[in-house]
Enzyme design. Structure first.
Site, PDB file in Angstrom:
ATOM      1  N   SER A  78       0.874  -1.183   0.000  1.00  0.00           N
ATOM      2  CA  SER A  78       0.000   0.000   0.000  1.00  0.00           C
ATOM      3  C   SER A  78       0.910   1.232   0.000  1.00  0.00           C
ATOM      4  CB  SER A  78      -0.848   0.007   1.276  1.00  0.00           C
ATOM      5  OG  SER A  78      -1.512  -1.217   1.386  1.00  0.00           O
ATOM      6  N   LYS A 109      -3.221  10.126  -8.470  1.00  0.00           N
ATOM      7  CA  LYS A 109      -3.581   8.837  -7.863  1.00  0.00           C
ATOM      8  C   LYS A 109      -5.017   8.518  -8.298  1.00  0.00           C
ATOM      9  CE  LYS A 109      -3.466   6.260  -3.511  1.00  0.00           C
ATOM     10  NZ  LYS A 109      -4.834   5.695  -3.628  1.00  0.00           N
TER      11      LYS A 109
HETATM   12  C1  LIG Z   1       4.568   2.174  -5.840  1.00  0.00           C
HETATM   13  O1  LIG Z   1       3.293   1.783  -5.373  1.00  0.00           O
HETATM   14  C2  LIG Z   1       2.195   2.430  -5.859  1.00  0.00           C
HETATM   15  N1  LIG Z   1       2.297   3.358  -6.826  1.00  0.00           N
HETATM   16  C3  LIG Z   1       1.181   3.977  -7.291  1.00  0.00           C
HETATM   17  N2  LIG Z   1       1.266   4.928  -8.254  1.00  0.00           N
HETATM   18  C4  LIG Z   1       0.154   5.529  -8.705  1.00  0.00           C
HETATM   19  N3  LIG Z   1       0.270   6.469  -9.671  1.00  0.00           N
HETATM   20  N4  LIG Z   1      -1.089   5.239  -8.233  1.00  0.00           N
HETATM   21  C5  LIG Z   1      -1.222   4.306  -7.276  1.00  0.00           C
HETATM   22  N5  LIG Z   1      -2.457   4.013  -6.802  1.00  0.00           N
HETATM   23  C6  LIG Z   1      -0.089   3.624  -6.760  1.00  0.00           C
HETATM   24  N6  LIG Z   1      -0.195   2.674  -5.785  1.00  0.00           N
HETATM   25  C7  LIG Z   1       0.923   2.081  -5.331  1.00  0.00           C
HETATM   26  C8  LIG Z   1       0.821   1.025  -4.264  1.00  0.00           C
END
Ligand SMILES: COc1nc2nc(N)nc(N)c2nc1C
Length: 307
Positions: A78, A109
């Site tokens: 997470s 995000k």
């Molecule tokens: C490196 O881990 C992550 N990188 C991410 N990057 C973006 N853009 N969006 C996410 N939801 C995301 N979630 C995780 C666990």
């Protein structure tokens, strides 16, 4: 006849790429549908000529009875959360303990579901949900219907990628309108609608939900001699994945804060929902030095927008 089939396949794949990955279609939907139906007819006549990357494979095969389990080679962690500038400055200080010059990559995000996609010699072979981070569910049959997910990469690489499957706002309105008409319970938000769709056992239902996908990383990027996260995203774009073009490399936490302020304002103009901004240390060597806790990386943080 095989030339005719191969010509149709490459035309349709190109049109699909323009529409769903580049958001820049060169032909109207009617032309795409006409060519697709011609290919479906020819493949029905010559089933031995069907290939896994044919655009007809996105229509959705047979429903399955249950979801197989998939053990993640690399845990799907997470993200730690930040809620204000103070949290961001604390993160910056923690990161700078070991190094003085830091560059960050800021990404929107997307409010969807994290998924893991496996490619073998450039062919999409398996996709899974995050699950509990160590074990997820095999939803390959549903992910094949998402047109932003390439069935064949531009290079024959064997790799795993991570990204976010989501339902654009327009699709969400359409799906709920249909559910209203059918007297079904409405989805509360696009994230729940995407989650509910990907949990379907029948891929033909998923194919109608207009889901999309943004790739956001390669869990073992160093093994591909890539030095920085920003390079990994450029490489993934070259391979044919849809990456979020609003990403920005920032050379200070003040620049990150400016980027966040900007997107806090512009959020309602986006065609999909975002629940924050993800900030990642760009250099993999620094990421490695910082490492991860059991649950989250120390080299990334998610700034959450108020709900
Ligand atoms: C490196 O881990 C992550 N990188 C991410 N990057 C973006 N853009 N969006 C996410 N939801 C995301 N979630 C995780 C666990």
């Amino acid at each position: 006849i095989i030339d005719k089939i191969e010509k149709l396949r490459s035309e349709l794949s190109q049109y699909n790429y323009e529409y769903h990955v580049l958001d820049n279609p060169s032909v109207p939907d009617t032309e795409y549908d006409m060519l697709l139906h011609e290919l479906i007819r020819l493949e029905e006549q010559y089933p031995e000529l069907v290939t896994a990357d044919s655009p007809t494979q996105r229509i959705g095969g047979q429903a399955i009875d249950l979801f197989e389990k998939v053990v993640h080679t690399y845990p799907m962690l997470s993200l730690g959360n930040a809620f204000n500038e103070g949290d961001l400055k604390d993160f910056d200080q923690r990161v700078k303990q070991d190094v003085d010059q830091i560059s960050y990559v800021c990404e929107l995000k997307i409010d969807g579901l994290a998924v893991s996609l496996h490619y073998e010699n450039g062919m999409f072979i398996k996709g899974a949900t995050r699950g509990d981070g160590s074990v997820g569910e095999d939803i390959t049959h549903n992910l094949k219907t998402i047109k932003a997910i390439p069935l064949k990469l531009s290079e024959p690489v064997t790799m795993e990628v991570r990204g976010e499957a989501f339902m654009p706002k327009a699709s969400f309105e359409k799906v709920n309108e249909q559910r209203e008409k059918n007297g079904e319970e409405l989805f509360a938000n696009p994230r729940n609608a995407a989650a509910g769709s990907l949990r379907q056992l029948d891929p033909k239902i998923v194919a109608k939900r207009d889901l999309s996908f943004f790739v956001y990383g390669i869990p073992n990027a160093e093994e591909f001699s890539i030095q920085k996260h920003s390079e990994a995203l450029d490489y993934l774009q070259k391979l044919g994945f849809k990456t979020n073009t609003f990403r920005k490399t920032c050379n200070s936490i003040d620049e990150v804060i400016e980027y966040i302020e900007n997107w806090k304002e512009k959020r309602p103009t986006l065609p999909y929902e975002i629940d924050g901004i993800v900030i990642k240390v760009d250099e993999y060597s620094t990421q490695k030095k910082l490492g991860t806790t059991a649950k989250v990386p120390r080299w990334a943080i998610a700034f959450k927008f108020p709900a």
